[in-house]
Design a protein around this motif. Structure first.
Motif, PDB file in Angstrom:
ATOM      1  N   THR A   3       0.828  -1.201   0.000  1.00 54.58           N
ATOM      2  CA  THR A   3       0.000   0.000   0.000  1.00 54.58           C
ATOM      3  C   THR A   3       0.856   1.242   0.000  1.00 54.58           C
ATOM      4  O   THR A   3       0.496   2.267  -0.560  1.00 54.58           O
ATOM      5  N   ARG A   4       2.056   1.143   0.575  1.00 61.83           N
ATOM      6  CA  ARG A   4       2.947   2.286   0.667  1.00 61.83           C
ATOM      7  C   ARG A   4       3.341   2.808  -0.702  1.00 61.83           C
ATOM      8  O   ARG A   4       3.656   3.977  -0.868  1.00 61.83           O
ATOM      9  N   MET A   5       3.312   1.945  -1.708  1.00 69.25           N
ATOM     10  CA  MET A   5       3.731   2.336  -3.040  1.00 69.25           C
ATOM     11  C   MET A   5       2.552   2.766  -3.905  1.00 69.25           C
ATOM     12  O   MET A   5       2.712   3.037  -5.074  1.00 69.25           O
ATOM     13  N   SER A   6       1.333   2.739  -3.357  1.00 66.30           N
ATOM     14  CA  SER A   6       0.166   2.991  -4.199  1.00 66.30           C
ATOM     15  C   SER A   6       0.081   4.430  -4.670  1.00 66.30           C
ATOM     16  O   SER A   6      -0.461   4.710  -5.713  1.00 66.30           O
ATOM     17  N   TRP A   7       0.593   5.370  -3.861  1.00 64.97           N
ATOM     18  CA  TRP A   7       0.620   6.786  -4.240  1.00 64.97           C
ATOM     19  C   TRP A   7      -0.787   7.329  -4.473  1.00 64.97           C
ATOM     20  O   TRP A   7      -1.018   8.140  -5.346  1.00 64.97           O
ATOM     21  N   ALA A   8      -1.758   6.837  -3.687  1.00 65.84           N
ATOM     22  CA  ALA A   8      -3.117   7.337  -3.826  1.00 65.84           C
ATOM     23  C   ALA A   8      -3.177   8.811  -3.473  1.00 65.84           C
ATOM     24  O   ALA A   8      -3.830   9.603  -4.134  1.00 65.84           O
ATOM     25  N   ASP A   9      -2.499   9.157  -2.395  1.00 62.11           N
ATOM     26  CA  ASP A   9      -2.393  10.571  -2.044  1.00 62.11           C
ATOM     27  C   ASP A   9      -0.966  10.769  -1.578  1.00 62.11           C
ATOM     28  O   ASP A   9      -0.640  10.544  -0.431  1.00 62.11           O
ATOM     29  N   MET A  10      -0.110  11.171  -2.510  1.00 60.11           N
ATOM     30  CA  MET A  10       1.330  11.130  -2.247  1.00 60.11           C
ATOM     31  C   MET A  10       1.756  11.995  -1.086  1.00 60.11           C
ATOM     32  O   MET A  10       2.537  11.600  -0.251  1.00 60.11           O
ATOM     33  N   VAL A  42       5.167   5.578 -14.542  1.00 61.95           N
ATOM     34  CA  VAL A  42       4.971   4.541 -15.557  1.00 61.95           C
ATOM     35  C   VAL A  42       3.810   3.630 -15.174  1.00 61.95           C
ATOM     36  O   VAL A  42       2.964   3.279 -16.007  1.00 61.95           O
ATOM     37  N   ASP A  43       3.750   3.242 -13.908  1.00 62.41           N
ATOM     38  CA  ASP A  43       2.641   2.396 -13.453  1.00 62.41           C
ATOM     39  C   ASP A  43       1.298   3.094 -13.659  1.00 62.41           C
ATOM     40  O   ASP A  43       0.306   2.463 -14.042  1.00 62.41           O
ATOM     41  N   LYS A  44       1.252   4.387 -13.406  1.00 65.19           N
ATOM     42  CA  LYS A  44       0.018   5.139 -13.597  1.00 65.19           C
ATOM     43  C   LYS A  44      -0.369   5.179 -15.068  1.00 65.19           C
ATOM     44  O   LYS A  44      -1.556   5.055 -15.411  1.00 65.19           O
ATOM     45  N   VAL A  45       0.609   5.344 -15.943  1.00 66.85           N
ATOM     46  CA  VAL A  45       0.317   5.361 -17.385  1.00 66.85           C
ATOM     47  C   VAL A  45      -0.279   4.021 -17.812  1.00 66.85           C
ATOM     48  O   VAL A  45      -1.270   3.974 -18.552  1.00 66.85           O
ATOM     49  N   GLU A  93      -3.902   3.392 -19.444  1.00 71.61           N
ATOM     50  CA  GLU A  93      -4.058   2.672 -20.715  1.00 71.61           C
ATOM     51  C   GLU A  93      -5.071   1.539 -20.570  1.00 71.61           C
ATOM     52  O   GLU A  93      -5.925   1.323 -21.452  1.00 71.61           O
ATOM     53  N   GLU A  94      -4.984   0.811 -19.464  1.00 76.24           N
ATOM     54  CA  GLU A  94      -5.915  -0.290 -19.232  1.00 76.24           C
ATOM     55  C   GLU A  94      -7.343   0.225 -19.072  1.00 76.24           C
ATOM     56  O   GLU A  94      -8.295  -0.372 -19.598  1.00 76.24           O
ATOM     57  N   ARG A  95      -7.493   1.330 -18.364  1.00 77.14           N
ATOM     58  CA  ARG A  95      -8.832   1.916 -18.214  1.00 77.14           C
ATOM     59  C   ARG A  95      -9.386   2.359 -19.565  1.00 77.14           C
ATOM     60  O   ARG A  95     -10.586   2.244 -19.821  1.00 77.14           O
ATOM     61  N   GLY A  96      -8.509   2.872 -20.420  1.00 76.72           N
ATOM     62  CA  GLY A  96      -8.954   3.260 -21.752  1.00 76.72           C
ATOM     63  C   GLY A  96      -9.430   2.064 -22.550  1.00 76.72           C
ATOM     64  O   GLY A  96     -10.443   2.139 -23.273  1.00 76.72           O
ATOM     65  N   PHE A 127      -0.534  13.742 -12.496  1.00 80.00           N
ATOM     66  CA  PHE A 127       0.077  14.593 -13.506  1.00 80.00           C
ATOM     67  C   PHE A 127       0.157  16.041 -13.028  1.00 80.00           C
ATOM     68  O   PHE A 127       1.063  16.778 -13.416  1.00 80.00           O
ATOM     69  N   LYS A 128      -0.765  16.439 -12.191  1.00 79.58           N
ATOM     70  CA  LYS A 128      -0.694  17.796 -11.628  1.00 79.58           C
ATOM     71  C   LYS A 128       0.470  17.903 -10.637  1.00 79.58           C
ATOM     72  O   LYS A 128       1.098  18.960 -10.518  1.00 79.58           O
ATOM     73  N   VAL A 129       0.775  16.808  -9.951  1.00 80.85           N
ATOM     74  CA  VAL A 129       1.945  16.790  -9.076  1.00 80.85           C
ATOM     75  C   VAL A 129       3.214  16.962  -9.910  1.00 80.85           C
ATOM     76  O   VAL A 129       4.135  17.699  -9.540  1.00 80.85           O
ATOM     77  N   ILE A 130       3.262  16.292 -11.060  1.00 88.06           N
ATOM     78  CA  ILE A 130       4.408  16.437 -11.963  1.00 88.06           C
ATOM     79  C   ILE A 130       4.541  17.881 -12.419  1.00 88.06           C
ATOM     80  O   ILE A 130       5.643  18.445 -12.446  1.00 88.06           O
ATOM     81  N   ILE A 131       3.430  18.503 -12.784  1.00 86.14           N
ATOM     82  CA  ILE A 131       3.461  19.901 -13.252  1.00 86.14           C
ATOM     83  C   ILE A 131       3.990  20.816 -12.159  1.00 86.14           C
ATOM     84  O   ILE A 131       4.819  21.704 -12.419  1.00 86.14           O
TER      85      ILE A 131
END
Length: 472
Positions: free
Chosen positions: A104-111, A195-198, A202-205, A262-266
């Protein structure tokens, strides 16, 4: 083996591979051990293999026999680096499912909150371990989040002195003036999470969970034509479509808004002086390349402001620039200037590099992901578009850019990264450019494991977070 709760976490096929790997390492592992210890170690390694278990008698001895008496003395020393069983399995069996089975620590749901909680938990565990230790050892001084981020920020390498002279309308022009390459902005674990998020998107798409125009996966009818694209913030039309819409932003087509990640990246890009606060991206496009996919020569549409940037993941590739790029064949282009894009690097395009020189990505040799962030011209925004509140008023962190740039230039003097500006100096894939970038701090799925950790990822977002009442 069946009674061991740790081994039950792994599939029999994984344990078999681990057993084979450790068996190969046995000469190194058993060096300087006595005969009895060698036998115990050998038996323990062999017991990982489920097939071996059926060949062991009731007293736990192998029917096939243990290592010979001379194992520790007659074996050749071998230079092999190794780690825990988890690391071995992670390196031998890299897969996308690693992210799905991560803790769960790696899930990054709310970083931001997650990292904060992680640090608190770790401090508690460390404190308990020290209290339980019979010998009190002085605790190493810890850097604060701000100090760690400041250190990482100052270690970002920024190359801005690209030169490629070409004649444009009779004048000799540096067609790549304005290009910037930033490395060290994202750590290996941050890249893995992105990468995991991408892959998740993709899978959701594929499942139809995103809006229709958000994710497109065209049929790969020829080499270079199978790139998957995922758009957020606006729907961009690459060429005149059947309805007669010209290339550019389709103002009445709806796509999904920017994901929170992606907003975190920005915010990182603005806070770390990669993009200016006057040009905060409000849209992005994700490109997922398979081997042989490419992007043909083009100049980005002026429905988007300058500068904009693209981030590279999974594998390095070359991007070609020139006022006259040539198409040599499917996915094959040639031009006068090539820039290697290291994994995790951010390429910023503005000035001549964005508007005079065309750019393209020749057919990639292996899997690659890129994310391009751009700010829309306000007059071209979709009718449904609403500015993101948490992307307003972002300010860069304090940094002496002159000092940082001089350090980057001194580094570049010993490692030439910008190649040559000779005409015809590059092959169809932009070859001929040496690449001496450091490879530390990149995410490669074939070498990734959960041993990497980075708690600085969210710290910059707190300091680079929008200030109330400010707009970009």
């Amino acid at each position: 083996m069946e009674d061991d709760p740790f081994l039950r976490k792994f599939q029999p096929s994984e344990l078999k591979i681990a057993s084979e790997f450790l068996t190969n390492c046995l000469p190194f592992l058993s060096r300087d051990l006595c005969k009895d210890c060698v036998n115990v170690l050998s038996d323990r390694i062999r017991s990982l293999d489920p097939e071996h278990c059926s060949e062991v008698d009731g007293e736990g001895n192998s029917k096939a026999g243990l290592a010979s008496e001379g194992t520790s003395n007659n074996v050749k020393e071998t230079q092999i680096s190794f780690g825990t069983l988890s690391e071995v399995l992670g390196s031998v069996l890299p897969s996308r499912q690693a992210a799905e089975t991560a803790s769960t620590r790696m899930s990054w749901a709310d970083m931001s909150q997650e990292d904060e909680f992680e640090e608190e938990d770790e401090e508690d565990e460390t404190r308990k371990a020290i209290d339980a230790s019979p010998m009190k050892t002085p605790e190493k001084p810890k850097l604060s989040r701000e100090q760690r981020e400041d250190l990482r920020l100052r270690n970002v390498k920024r190359k801005k002195d690209f030169i490629c002279l070409e004649r444009v309308k009779g004048k000799l022009v540096n067609v790549v003036d304005g290009l910037e390459l930033h490395t060290g902005v994202f750590s290996a674990v941050e890249q893995k999470r992105i990468v995991d998020k991408v892959y998740e998107l993709e899978e959701r798409g594929r499942k139809g969970e995103l809006r229709e125009r958000t994710c497109t996966a065209p049929q790969k009818w020829m080499r270079g034509k199978g790139r998957v694209t995922i758009q957020f913030g606006c729907c961009y039309n690459y060429a005149t479509d059947r309805a007669g819409n010209p290339p550019g932003i389709l103002q009445r087509e709806e796509v999904d808004p920017l994901p929170s990640l992606f907003k975190v990246i920005i915010r990182r890009l603005i806070a770390w002086h990669v993009l200016p606060p006057s040009c905060v991206p409000d849209s992005c496009i994700v490109n997922i390349y398979d081997e042989g996919d490419c992007i043909p020569p083009h100049i980005d549409n002026h429905d988007f402001l300058r500068p904009f940037c693209t981030i590279s993941f999974l594998s390095e590739c070359d991007i070609l620039f020139g006022s006259n790029l040539r198409i040599e064949g499917p996915g094959e282009f040639s031009g006068s200037f090539s820039v290697p894009l290291p994994v995790g690097s951010v390429l910023v395009l503005k000035g001549n590099g964005a508007d005079v020189a065309k750019h393209c990505v020749p057919a990639v040799p292996t899997k690659r992901i890129s994310i391009t962030f751009r700010k829309m011209d306000e007059s071209k925004r979709p009718v449904w578009f609403t500015p993101e509140p948490d992307l307003q008023g972002i300010e860069p962190l304090p940094l002496d850019l002159n000092r940082s740039d001089s350090a980057a230039r001194s580094s570049g003097s010993s490692n030439n990264h910008n190649g040559s500006n000779r005409r015809g100096g590059y092959g169809r894939r932009g070859g001929g450019v040496g690449n001496n970038y450091e490879t530390r701090g990149y995410y490669n799925p074939e070498r990734s494991s959960d041993q990497y950790d980075s708690r600085e990822w969210s710290s910059g977002q707190r300091r680079g977070r929008p200030r109330p009442g400010r707009t970009s």
